[in-house]
Design a protein around this motif. Structure first.
Motif, mmCIF file in Angstrom:
data_model
loop_
_atom_site.group_PDB
_atom_site.id
_atom_site.type_symbol
_atom_site.label_atom_id
_atom_site.label_comp_id
_atom_site.label_asym_id
_atom_site.label_seq_id
_atom_site.Cartn_x
_atom_site.Cartn_y
_atom_site.Cartn_z
ATOM 1 N N PRO A 1 -11.214 -2.269 6.044
ATOM 2 C CA PRO A 1 -11.009 -3.705 5.872
ATOM 3 C C PRO A 1 -9.946 -4.306 6.791
ATOM 4 N N PHE B 1 -5.802 -7.470 6.087
ATOM 5 C CA PHE B 1 -6.831 -6.708 5.384
ATOM 6 C C PHE B 1 -7.687 -7.684 4.599
ATOM 7 N N LEU C 1 1.138 -10.584 -2.071
ATOM 8 C CA LEU C 1 0.780 -10.966 -0.698
ATOM 9 C C LEU C 1 -0.369 -11.970 -0.639
ATOM 10 N N ALA D 1 -0.644 -8.066 5.734
ATOM 11 C CA ALA D 1 0.328 -7.013 5.421
ATOM 12 C C ALA D 1 1.494 -7.024 6.397
ATOM 13 N N GLU E 1 11.352 -2.529 0.929
ATOM 14 C CA GLU E 1 10.768 -2.054 -0.313
ATOM 15 C C GLU E 1 9.322 -1.608 -0.123
ATOM 16 N N SER E 2 8.822 -0.908 -1.111
ATOM 17 C CA SER E 2 7.448 -0.423 -1.077
ATOM 18 C C SER E 2 6.472 -1.588 -0.896
ATOM 19 N N GLY E 3 5.530 -1.429 -0.001
ATOM 20 C CA GLY E 3 4.501 -2.446 0.197
ATOM 21 C C GLY E 3 4.875 -3.537 1.173
ATOM 22 N N CYS E 4 6.012 -3.395 1.865
ATOM 23 C CA CYS E 4 6.427 -4.477 2.760
ATOM 24 C C CYS E 4 5.780 -4.376 4.136
ATOM 25 N N GLY E 5 4.991 -3.321 4.353
ATOM 26 C CA GLY E 5 4.233 -3.262 5.606
ATOM 27 C C GLY E 5 4.753 -2.262 6.619
ATOM 28 N N LYS E 6 5.578 -1.322 6.189
ATOM 29 C CA LYS E 6 6.162 -0.361 7.134
ATOM 30 C C LYS E 6 5.092 0.580 7.678
ATOM 31 N N VAL F 1 1.857 0.174 7.621
ATOM 32 C CA VAL F 1 0.837 -0.578 8.357
ATOM 33 C C VAL F 1 1.322 -0.858 9.780
ATOM 34 N N PRO G 1 -7.185 1.251 9.168
ATOM 35 C CA PRO G 1 -8.565 1.472 8.720
ATOM 36 C C PRO G 1 -9.382 0.184 8.847
ATOM 37 N N GLN H 1 3.532 9.934 5.790
ATOM 38 C CA GLN H 1 4.310 9.829 4.570
ATOM 39 C C GLN H 1 3.929 10.900 3.544
ATOM 40 N N GLU I 1 8.533 7.724 6.667
ATOM 41 C CA GLU I 1 9.196 8.337 5.520
ATOM 42 C C GLU I 1 8.933 9.834 5.491
ATOM 43 N N HIS J 1 13.522 4.890 3.186
ATOM 44 C CA HIS J 1 14.110 4.142 2.086
ATOM 45 C C HIS J 1 15.619 4.343 2.015
HETATM 46 N N1 LIG Z 1 -6.394 -0.131 3.270
HETATM 47 C C1 LIG Z 1 -5.820 -1.262 2.800
HETATM 48 N N2 LIG Z 1 -6.569 -2.199 2.209
HETATM 49 C C2 LIG Z 1 -6.016 -3.336 1.737
HETATM 50 N N3 LIG Z 1 -4.715 -3.602 1.791
HETATM 51 C C3 LIG Z 1 -3.901 -2.712 2.364
HETATM 52 C C4 LIG Z 1 -4.419 -1.482 2.890
HETATM 53 N N4 LIG Z 1 -3.383 -0.771 3.386
HETATM 54 C C5 LIG Z 1 -2.290 -1.517 3.177
HETATM 55 N N5 LIG Z 1 -2.578 -2.679 2.571
HETATM 56 C C6 LIG Z 1 -1.649 -3.745 2.208
HETATM 57 O O1 LIG Z 1 -0.568 -3.678 3.084
HETATM 58 C C7 LIG Z 1 0.641 -3.777 2.368
HETATM 59 C C8 LIG Z 1 1.684 -2.963 3.050
HETATM 60 O O2 LIG Z 1 1.375 -1.599 2.908
HETATM 61 P P1 LIG Z 1 2.231 -0.435 3.561
HETATM 62 O O3 LIG Z 1 1.519 0.829 3.278
HETATM 63 O O4 LIG Z 1 2.513 -0.742 4.972
HETATM 64 O O5 LIG Z 1 3.570 -0.482 2.742
HETATM 65 P P2 LIG Z 1 4.884 0.383 2.973
HETATM 66 O O6 LIG Z 1 5.934 -0.544 3.409
HETATM 67 O O7 LIG Z 1 4.560 1.539 3.845
HETATM 68 O O8 LIG Z 1 5.202 0.851 1.509
HETATM 69 P P3 LIG Z 1 5.704 2.283 0.980
HETATM 70 O O9 LIG Z 1 7.174 2.260 1.070
HETATM 71 O O10 LIG Z 1 5.240 2.317 -0.416
HETATM 72 O O11 LIG Z 1 5.052 3.319 1.843
HETATM 73 C C9 LIG Z 1 0.351 -3.313 0.967
HETATM 74 O O12 LIG Z 1 1.056 -4.053 0.041
HETATM 75 C C10 LIG Z 1 -1.136 -3.582 0.818
HETATM 76 O O13 LIG Z 1 -1.307 -4.807 0.137
#
Ligand SMILES: Nc1ncnc2c1ncn2[C@@H]1O[C@H](COP(=O)(O)OP(=O)(O)OP(=O)(O)O)[C@@H](O)[C@H]1O
Ligand SMILES: [Mg+2]
Lengths: 317, 325
Positions: free
Chosen positions: B64, B16, B282, B25, B44-49, B51, B61, B100, B183, B216
């Motif tokens: 970006p 992104f 990141l 990501a 954990e939250s934000g690890c890219g699942k 994405v 999207p 989610q 999730e 989770h």
């Molecule tokens: N639209 C976006 N624009 C910029 N960065 C993004 C965007 N979407 C996701 N990211 C980045 O991708 C990373 C991973 O996001 P992701 O949603 O995959 O996390 P997750 O593992 O699903 O977390 P959660 O458990 O909270 O759902 C985020 O930390 C964020 O920095």
């Protein structure tokens, strides 16, 4: 049934608003507004002559009495006679309001419809060159003054220097053909001016809606992009769009008409209002101000009812 | 579990571009899903699942985001870089996603039935009249009581659990071969969670679908998944079959997540344990192992270069760690 109750309740709730608006505008009109005394009176008047004229005009009565009279007039839609022409105000407005509506409606509808279409196209191609071009042209359209647009369009379409297709000024309408000829250039001018503002507004509303989760769900279930826009997202965007359209109606009817009618010499309610202001014709002004307040309350009612129609989460509580 | 994989993700990189710089990501993630198999993704939250799931659906999207590298093949066909129109034919029909966020996933201004019928008409070629009973049947199937009445309600009239069931019903109505469940129960209360999950697993077996289950809840992974990947900061930390993953977790992060040695199959639910320290930003990732800062086995080598997954394609348990357990 629910809708009828709601309408009645809303109309009743609109009464204080109408009272407030009319009270303030009446106050301003009486103490700061135009005064006809010295136009009707000869040179070097005696205090007695002045008092007599003011009594004729009804200016001598206490404020409260005059305001109460006004409210009665508003209730019966009978505003007496114009100070300047002696014509019955209701007849005068009955003659000029339809002209203004006929003049403004095509431009208003086209200005919004075309803008909505351009906004959908821009949103569909967002950040692409089509979007950038539409948005760029919108800014250009917004930055040209209405007066210049009117003059330019008159020269191009109406004058012997240009295409000479339409009459430059006036309103001599006896047939649909006449109507088209007289309404064409004012319509093009209003559409040109409104287009930039409307397109930018609609585009931002649509693009915002496109970031919502439900759009992603729709895409995940294979909804094609065009259908996504015109079927799913457009309905979601209706609340801000309706608000903008309906609330611009009272403004357009009065101020929009005033400007266009002056430039194009068209005898509509805008011109009548303008003349009433300059000549201090209080009966006409009172009628216009009161009807405008009424129009705003109606606009609010209509938007509330339309909200319910487009968004099930809105309740007619 | 054997056979040709249905889905094969190889060295997937998703980036992104943000105002502060490019965020990676998902960083060189590889895994495969076989027919009828359930793959768990935890982390954990934000690890890219999410994405990762969106990348499979072609729903990153953009801008970006973009798939910067790697390949995603579904039934041997490359999906990365596929034109939107061709991708659209795959979404729903071949791969469906349950999101989610049940509260916002449905369009608020259309009835549930309207949205379902739309999907049914597109994927099953039904008329509006035929689609309605089919939609009611599906709603009943995912456990919505009085489905013939619920169908005419708007999303805001339904609870979060109901809405999630509606999305699941929509996903089932396309009869996909793979379902990405992101999730699906996290936003719901505990009792509803269990019911919805049970429903999904039952239907997955009935409809013969493969599933990627993002969660989770390690208890859920132990109960429902055949294999799982543990993600950390956009990377795969550990990828293993369920038995070895829970019996012998090898990555210190997995061990931390499990908290203690878990008891597989006892039906005991366990949420992610708390690991001291914070996930690195990141935008400012260390050159070495991303978990090093929080790791008790850390040594000098960990800070030098990123560890890659050990073992071969077909080993039962692979870990990206220099000093695994
Ligand atoms: N639209 C976006 N624009 C910029 N960065 C993004 C965007 N979407 C996701 N990211 C980045 O991708 C990373 C991973 O996001 P992701 O949603 O995959 O996390 P997750 O593992 O699903 O977390 P959660 O458990 O909270 O759902 C985020 O930390 C964020 O920095
Ligand atoms: Mg997520």
């Amino acid at each position: 049934m629910e809708l009828l109750q709601y309408t009645i309740r809303k109309l009743l709730a609109g009464i204080p608003l109408i009272l407030g608006v009319t009270f303030v505008s009446f106050l301003l009109m009486v103490y700061f507004g135009p005064d006809q005394t010295y136009q009707l009176i000869g040179k070097n008047p005696t205090p007695e002559q002045i008092a007599e004229v003011r009594a004729q005009l009804g200016y001598d009565k206490p404020f409260v009495v005059r305001y109460a009279d006004y409210l009665r007039e508003l209730g019966t839609l009978d505003f007496g006679f114009s100070d300047s022409t002696g014509e019955k105000v209701s007849v005068l407005l009955g003659r000029t309001i339809p002209v203004s509506l006929a003049l403004i409606t095509p431009g208003f509808i086209l200005g919004n419809l075309v803008a909505l279409m351009l906004a959908l196209i821009a949103a569909h191609h967002r950040s692409g060159w089509v979007d950038k071009m539409i948005m760029g042209l919108s800014v250009v359209g917004m930055s040209i003054s209405f007066l210049i647009v009117v003059i330019a369009f008159q020269i191009v379409f109406s004058s012997s220097y240009g295409l000479g297709l339409f009459p430059v000024r006036g309103w001599n309408v006896h047939s649909p053909g006449d109507y088209f000829a007289y309404v064409a250039v004012p319509t093009m001018a209003t559409v040109f001016v409104a287009l930039g503002y409307n397109t930018r507004f609609y585009r931002s509303v649509i693009v915002e809606e496109l970031t919502r989760d439900h759009v992603r769900t729709a895409r995940a279930f294979g909804v094609p992009p065009a259908r996504l826009l015109y079927r799913n997202v457009l309905k979601n965007c209706m609340i801000p769009i309706i608000t903008r359209i309906v609330f611009s109606i009272p403004l357009i009817v009065i101020s929009g008409a005033l400007i266009i009618e002056t430039y194009f010499g068209i005898p509509g309610v805008g011109k009548v209002t303008f003349e009433a202001i300059t000549s201090g014709d209080q009966p006409v002004l009172k009628a216009v101000v009161g009807l405008t307040a009424l129009l705003f309350v109606l606009a609010q009612l209509v938007t509330d009812i339309l909200y319910r129609a487009v968004d099930p989460r809105v309740s007619l509580k | 579990m054997s056979g040709e994989p249905l889905l094969r993700v190889t060295d997937l990189v998703v980036e992104f571009s943000t105002e502060q710089g490019v965020v990676r990501a998902v960083d060189r993630v590889s895994f495969e899903v076989r027919p009828n198999e359930t793959l768990g993704i935890v982390g954990e939250s934000g690890c890219g699942k999410t994405v990762t799931g969106l990348a499979i659906m072609g729903l990153i999207p953009s801008p970006p985001g973009r798939i910067a590298a790697g390949s995603i093949t579904f039934q041997g066909r490359e999906l990365a870089g596929l034109p939107e129109s061709e991708m659209r034919a795959i979404r729903g029909r071949d791969i469906a996603m349950v999101f989610q966020e049940p509260m916002t996933a449905l369009n608020p201004v259309f009835t549930v039935g309207n949205q379902m019928i739309d999907v049914l008409r597109r994927y099953r070629g039904l008329t509006r009249r035929q689609a309605r009973p089919a939609a009611i049947e599906l709603l009943a199937k995912v456990g919505i009581p009085a489905a013939d009445q619920r169908i005419d309600e708007y999303p805001h009239q339904l609870s979060g659990g109901m809405r999630q069931r509606v999305v699941i019903a929509m996903a089932l109505s396309c009869d996909p071969k793979l379902i990405v469940a992101d999730e699906p129960t996290t936003a719901l209360d505990v009792t509803t969670q269990a019911q919805v999950l049970e429903q999904i697993v039952k239907l997955q077996q009935e409809f013969q679908m493969a599933m990627i289950l993002v969660t989770h809840d390690l208890g859920v992974v132990a109960e429902t998944c055949h294999r799982a990947i543990v993600m950390y900061c956009g990377r795969i930390a550990e990828k293993a079959e369920i038995e070895p993953l829970f019996a012998h977790p090898r990555h210190p992060y997995t061990v931390g997540l499990l908290g203690s040695i878990p008891r597989v199959g006892e039906g005991e639910k366990q949420d992610l344990a708390v690991i001291p320290g914070i996930v690195p930003d990141l935008l400012h990732l260390p050159p070495g192992c991303r978990f090093a800062d929080r790791c008790s086995s850390r040594q000098a080598r960990c800070d030098e270069a990123l560890p890659e997954l050990d073992g071969g394609e077909d080993s039962r348990s692979r870990v990206a760690c220099y000093f695994p357990y």
